[in-house]
Write a protein that holds these residues in place. Structure first.
Motif, PDB file in Angstrom:
ATOM      1  N   PHE A   1       0.991  -1.166   0.015  1.00 16.93           N
ATOM      2  CA  PHE A   1      -0.108  -0.123  -0.062  1.00 16.93           C
ATOM      3  C   PHE A   1       1.037   1.203   0.098  1.00 16.93           C
ATOM      4  O   PHE A   1       1.734   1.387   1.078  1.00 16.93           O
ATOM      5  N   CYS A   2       0.763   2.018  -0.967  1.00 13.98           N
ATOM      6  CA  CYS A   2       1.743   3.102  -0.984  1.00 13.98           C
ATOM      7  C   CYS A   2       0.542   4.472  -1.369  1.00 13.98           C
ATOM      8  O   CYS A   2       0.035   4.613  -2.317  1.00 13.98           O
TER       9      CYS A   2
ATOM     10  N   HIS B   1      -1.052  -1.210  -4.320  1.00 11.89           N
ATOM     11  CA  HIS B   1      -2.065  -0.156  -4.427  1.00 11.89           C
ATOM     12  C   HIS B   1      -1.331   1.217  -4.075  1.00 11.89           C
ATOM     13  O   HIS B   1      -0.419   1.169  -3.394  1.00 11.89           O
ATOM     14  N   ILE B   2      -1.670   2.029  -5.085  1.00  8.07           N
ATOM     15  CA  ILE B   2      -0.960   3.292  -5.194  1.00  8.07           C
ATOM     16  C   ILE B   2      -2.225   4.450  -5.192  1.00  8.07           C
ATOM     17  O   ILE B   2      -3.023   4.292  -5.868  1.00  8.07           O
ATOM     18  N   VAL B   3      -2.092   5.252  -4.297  1.00 11.08           N
ATOM     19  CA  VAL B   3      -2.973   6.506  -4.114  1.00 11.08           C
ATOM     20  C   VAL B   3      -2.193   7.483  -4.193  1.00 11.08           C
ATOM     21  O   VAL B   3      -1.308   7.940  -3.629  1.00 11.08           O
ATOM     22  N   CYS B   4      -2.655   8.763  -5.161  1.00 13.06           N
ATOM     23  CA  CYS B   4      -1.739   9.940  -5.365  1.00 13.06           C
ATOM     24  C   CYS B   4      -2.963  10.993  -5.783  1.00 13.06           C
ATOM     25  O   CYS B   4      -3.832  10.442  -6.514  1.00 13.06           O
ATOM     26  N   PRO B   5      -2.334  12.204  -5.740  1.00 15.54           N
ATOM     27  CA  PRO B   5      -3.474  13.280  -6.198  1.00 15.54           C
ATOM     28  C   PRO B   5      -3.285  13.503  -7.778  1.00 15.54           C
ATOM     29  O   PRO B   5      -2.181  13.187  -8.223  1.00 15.54           O
ATOM     30  N   GLU B   6      -4.381  13.756  -8.218  1.00 15.50           N
ATOM     31  CA  GLU B   6      -4.497  13.646  -9.886  1.00 15.50           C
ATOM     32  C   GLU B   6      -3.931  14.930  -9.956  1.00 15.50           C
ATOM     33  O   GLU B   6      -4.347  16.015  -9.452  1.00 15.50           O
ATOM     34  N   ILE B   7      -3.567  15.251 -11.195  1.00 12.41           N
ATOM     35  CA  ILE B   7      -2.749  16.628 -11.677  1.00 12.41           C
ATOM     36  C   ILE B   7      -4.079  17.660 -11.668  1.00 12.41           C
ATOM     37  O   ILE B   7      -3.443  18.851 -11.483  1.00 12.41           O
TER      38      ILE B   7
ATOM     39  N   PHE C   1      -4.492   3.430  -8.194  1.00 12.71           N
ATOM     40  CA  PHE C   1      -3.962   2.240  -9.228  1.00 12.71           C
ATOM     41  C   PHE C   1      -3.634   1.004  -8.562  1.00 12.71           C
ATOM     42  O   PHE C   1      -3.146   1.087  -7.186  1.00 12.71           O
ATOM     43  N   LYS C   2      -4.162   0.025  -9.165  1.00 12.86           N
ATOM     44  CA  LYS C   2      -4.051  -1.265  -8.369  1.00 12.86           C
ATOM     45  C   LYS C   2      -3.365  -2.240  -9.476  1.00 12.86           C
ATOM     46  O   LYS C   2      -3.897  -2.239 -10.643  1.00 12.86           O
ATOM     47  N   ALA C   3      -2.428  -2.917  -9.240  1.00 16.53           N
ATOM     48  CA  ALA C   3      -1.621  -3.835 -10.242  1.00 16.53           C
ATOM     49  C   ALA C   3      -0.785  -5.055  -9.551  1.00 16.53           C
ATOM     50  O   ALA C   3      -0.593  -4.810  -8.440  1.00 16.53           O
ATOM     51  N   SER C   4      -0.730  -5.834 -10.681  1.00 14.42           N
ATOM     52  CA  SER C   4       0.108  -6.907 -10.182  1.00 14.42           C
ATOM     53  C   SER C   4       1.430  -7.202 -11.119  1.00 14.42           C
ATOM     54  O   SER C   4       1.227  -6.481 -12.165  1.00 14.42           O
ATOM     55  N   PRO C   5       2.496  -7.591 -10.525  1.00 17.23           N
ATOM     56  CA  PRO C   5       3.666  -7.458 -11.365  1.00 17.23           C
ATOM     57  C   PRO C   5       3.601  -8.772 -12.411  1.00 17.23           C
ATOM     58  O   PRO C   5       2.937  -9.899 -12.214  1.00 17.23           O
TER      59      PRO C   5
END
Length: 112
Positions: free
Chosen positions: A15-16, A44-50, A106-110
């Motif tokens: 979780f980032c 899981h990444i959460v960050c502000p959108e532009i 953003f949620k992803a798997s390698p």
């Protein structure tokens, strides 16, 4: 910025939240996440959108939109040239959206 202190394939979930906008080398960080996640792991990444006012806080050194994360997808069209030139490890995107607060999720798997 100097690597994550975890063994290869040692994590099942990361979780980032509100971190990537502070990092100078996002490709390096994404590759580190890829390295430490098991193949069935989830990032899981959460960050502000532009378009969010929080994207411009003075400690944020970059801004993101949804397309910023699409480039990590194994299905991204110009991937071969990009992967070779920038050493980007491929991801399988499970979720990529902007919520009402204008945060990117953003949620992803390698793709190992």
């Amino acid at each position: 910025e100097k690597g994550l202190p975890f063994a290869d394939n040692s994590c099942i979930e990361i979780f980032c939240t509100h971190v990537v906008e502070h990092v100078s080398d996002v490709i390096f960080l994404m590759n580190e996440f890829w390295r430490i996640l098991k193949s069935e792991g989830i990032l899981h990444i959460v960050c502000p959108e532009i378009n969010c006012t929080n994207a411009y806080i003075v400690t944020h050194i970059r801004q993101f939109n949804k397309r910023s994360f699409e480039m990590f997808s194994i299905d991204w069209q110009p991937k071969q040239e990009f992967l070779q030139n920038y050493n980007v490890y491929p991801w399988i995107i499970k979720e990529l959206l902007v919520n009402n607060r204008k945060d990117i999720h953003f949620k992803a798997s390698p793709a190992k």
